[in-house]
Design a protein around this motif. Structure first.
Motif, PDB file in Angstrom:
ATOM      1  N   GLU A  21      54.799 -25.083  18.880  1.00 15.14           N
ATOM      2  CA  GLU A  21      55.087 -23.656  18.986  1.00 15.14           C
ATOM      3  C   GLU A  21      56.584 -23.369  18.743  1.00 15.14           C
ATOM      4  OE1 GLU A  21      51.385 -24.099  19.403  1.00 15.14           O
ATOM      5  OE2 GLU A  21      52.452 -24.946  21.109  1.00 15.14           O
ATOM      6  N   PRO A  22      57.520 -24.000  19.482  1.00 11.77           N
ATOM      7  CA  PRO A  22      58.919 -23.780  19.118  1.00 11.77           C
ATOM      8  C   PRO A  22      59.263 -24.324  17.736  1.00 11.77           C
ATOM      9  CG  PRO A  22      58.729 -25.424  20.867  1.00 11.77           C
ATOM     10  CD  PRO A  22      57.388 -24.784  20.720  1.00 11.77           C
ATOM     11  N   ILE A  23      58.544 -25.338  17.290  1.00 14.42           N
ATOM     12  CA  ILE A  23      58.777 -25.861  15.937  1.00 14.42           C
ATOM     13  C   ILE A  23      58.394 -24.816  14.895  1.00 14.42           C
ATOM     14  CG2 ILE A  23      57.937 -27.546  14.242  1.00 14.42           C
ATOM     15  CD1 ILE A  23      60.124 -28.555  16.161  1.00 14.42           C
ATOM     16  N   ALA A  24      57.336 -24.057  15.134  1.00 18.03           N
ATOM     17  CA  ALA A  24      56.974 -22.972  14.214  1.00 18.03           C
ATOM     18  C   ALA A  24      58.082 -21.923  14.169  1.00 18.03           C
ATOM     19  CB  ALA A  24      55.655 -22.339  14.640  1.00 18.03           C
ATOM     20  N   VAL A  25      58.700 -21.660  15.320  1.00 19.29           N
ATOM     21  CA  VAL A  25      59.839 -20.734  15.368  1.00 19.29           C
ATOM     22  C   VAL A  25      60.999 -21.301  14.554  1.00 19.29           C
ATOM     23  CG1 VAL A  25      61.565 -19.684  16.886  1.00 19.29           C
ATOM     24  CG2 VAL A  25      59.157 -19.745  17.581  1.00 19.29           C
ATOM     25  N   GLU A 137      48.293 -17.772  11.392  1.00 13.60           N
ATOM     26  CA  GLU A 137      47.063 -18.575  11.392  1.00 13.60           C
ATOM     27  C   GLU A 137      47.310 -20.059  11.643  1.00 13.60           C
ATOM     28  OE1 GLU A 137      44.682 -17.831   7.952  1.00 13.60           O
ATOM     29  OE2 GLU A 137      43.928 -15.934   8.757  1.00 13.60           O
ATOM     30  N   LEU A 138      48.171 -20.690  10.854  1.00 12.88           N
ATOM     31  CA  LEU A 138      48.536 -22.092  11.047  1.00 12.88           C
ATOM     32  C   LEU A 138      50.029 -22.157  11.341  1.00 12.88           C
ATOM     33  CD1 LEU A 138      46.659 -23.658   7.982  1.00 12.88           C
ATOM     34  CD2 LEU A 138      45.768 -23.291  10.285  1.00 12.88           C
ATOM     35  N   HIS A 139      50.454 -23.175  12.085  1.00 13.31           N
ATOM     36  CA  HIS A 139      51.847 -23.250  12.528  1.00 13.31           C
ATOM     37  C   HIS A 139      52.851 -23.399  11.385  1.00 13.31           C
ATOM     38  CE1 HIS A 139      49.755 -23.990  16.316  1.00 13.31           C
ATOM     39  NE2 HIS A 139      50.891 -23.802  16.956  1.00 13.31           N
ATOM     40  N   ASP A 140      52.383 -23.781  10.209  1.00 13.10           N
ATOM     41  CA  ASP A 140      53.295 -23.958   9.074  1.00 13.10           C
ATOM     42  C   ASP A 140      52.851 -23.147   7.864  1.00 13.10           C
ATOM     43  OD1 ASP A 140      51.004 -25.412   8.594  1.00 13.10           O
ATOM     44  OD2 ASP A 140      52.013 -27.264   8.030  1.00 13.10           O
ATOM     45  N   ASN A 141      52.114 -22.064   8.107  1.00 10.86           N
ATOM     46  CA  ASN A 141      51.569 -21.248   7.027  1.00 10.86           C
ATOM     47  C   ASN A 141      52.369 -19.949   6.881  1.00 10.86           C
ATOM     48  OD1 ASN A 141      49.580 -20.412   5.013  1.00 10.86           O
ATOM     49  ND2 ASN A 141      48.877 -18.968   6.571  1.00 10.86           N
TER      50      ASN A 141
END
Length: 425
Positions: A21-25, A137-141
């Motif tokens: 989650e913080p990595i997506a940020v 939708e996806l953490h790296d999308n």
């Protein structure tokens, strides 16, 4: 179907450094930085879905001694590599990071009005420019990014809560056991890449057993075993390995783990109980790889129902159930035993709530791994929870549907209450 299954595994099973989650940020911030001209900025807005906010609030950020979504945004902006996906912070040089204290007042974190489970939007104002990046939708999308004036809409959020792209709908239309049968047909050389996750996650677990990190749950289990206060049997070994890896990960250590369905902790629980079994019983590489694939696929199947992020602790409940299915298959169990193991997990820990990622997640993963193995062993002896007990239905698929209803319809108010409590702590 084989190619679709392999595509799903490649998409959903990938290395991740730090809590996703913080990595997506951090990833969104790194993308925004590509359109800005300076490390200096006037304002950074971090706008998140409630679940991203909850899961990233209290977890350590790699290469720092800090927690916080604002810190994740700053580190990602300053040194993140957007091309590295979920390993966006892999090459950060902490000695070259600016002083956080100077910039934190310029960062605003808020919760978006959306039903999306995965939504991250970062807007940065710097040198008279305003740029943004959005992940959904996806953490790296990424769904859009660039200078704001070049974008048609801003903060338009898809109300869909779908957690898996439609192209995989054919997989989730199958029964769980039909998916397992498809995995059994995959040639050995095409599935052995699943062992990369076993090696990666076991290496992280060894770190947590050598040194007390995070909460030190795995390290403490090791000490209790050495003192003879806990028996050194398969469920304990699975619990010890999984908790130790979670200790390392939740501490913010700068090491990657193999994730599952967008979560590193899901990946730990989906894989490490199987690694524990392999350390004792030494299955072939092919069988271990296929068991791990089954675990990842069952995890995706369950999360497709309960939500990619949910009020339920998917790291414990979904991944615990999926590794139990892989274990029974690895032990040579039949359909009834495999499905029974998953039902046993649901009958035991389905009420485990997600109150965000933090050091204490190691306790939940310890419990999940232990009962993943125990549930598999119970099922192998014909001890299976019966239909009609709580949410347990006649079929596994109906049971998963019931769990999804409880998660999406019943626990949404509880999720909002947890977030409110966490914000005030």
């Amino acid at each position: 179907m084989k190619e679709l299954i392999l595509e799903l595994l490649r998409q959903e099973v990938k290395p991740a450094m730090g809590c996703t989650e913080p990595i997506a940020v951090a990833l969104a911030a790194a993308k925004v930085r590509e359109f800005c001209d300076s490390d200096e900025f006037d304002k950074m807005q971090i706008i998140l879905s409630a679940n991203i906010f909850k899961n990233g609030l209290a977890v350590g950020i790699p290469h720092t001694n800090f927690t916080g979504l604002d810190v994740a945004g700053l580190v990602g902006y300053w040194q993140g590599n957007a091309n590295a996906g979920l390993e966006v912070l892999a090459d950060v040089d902490e000695s070259k990071l600016p002083e956080f204290s100077k910039f934190l007042p310029k960062v605003e974190v808020s919760i978006a009005d959306t039903e999306q489970k995965v939504f991250v939007q970062i807007i940065v104002e710097a040198k008279g420019k305003k740029c943004q990046a959005t992940i959904q939708e996806l953490h790296d999308n990424f769904t859009d990014y660039g200078p704001v004036e070049d974008l048609v809409v801003l903060q338009v959020v898809d109300k869909s809560s779908q957690s898996t792209p439609n192209k995989f709908a054919k997989i989730f239309a199958l029964d769980v056991y039909e998916i397992i049968q498809e995995v059994e047909k995959i040639p050995t050389e095409e599935i052995l890449f699943m062992l990369d996750g076993a090696r990666m996650n076991e290496a992280v677990a060894k770190m947590g057993l050598e040194k007390k990190m995070g909460m030190g749950v795995g390290y403490t289990i090791k000490e209790l075993v050495a003192e003879g206060r806990i028996g050194n049997h398969l469920p304990t070994i699975a619990s010890q390995l999984t908790a130790a890896a979670a200790d390392v990960r939740m501490s913010g250590a700068d090491v990657p783990v193999m994730s599952s369905n967008g979560s590193g902790n899901n990946g730990l629980t989906a894989i490490l109980p199987l690694v524990a079994y392999a350390k004792i019983y030494h299955p072939s590489d092919e069988d271990l790889a296929k068991a791990i694939a089954i675990s990842h696929l069952v995890n995706s199947y369950v999360k497709n129902s309960i939500g990619r992020l949910s009020p339920i602790c998917s790291c414990g409940v979904s991944a615990g159930a999926s590794s139990s299915a892989g274990l029974v298959w690895l032990m040579g169990g039949d359909r009834e035993q495999i499905e029974g193991a998953v039902k046993n997990v649901f009958g035991n820990v389905a009420g485990m709530l997600c109150d965000g990622a933090k050091d204490g997640c190691a306790l939940k993963l310890s419990t999940a791994a232990y009962f993943s193995v125990a549930s598999a062993l119970f099922a192998s002896k014909g001890t299976i929870i019966k239909a009609g007990d709580g949410i347990i239905a006649q079929t596994l698929e109906e049971t998963i549907h019931n769990l999804g209803r409880v998660s999406k319809e019943g626990l949404y108010p509880a999720d909002m209450a947890m977030i409110d409590v966490m914000r005030k702590n």
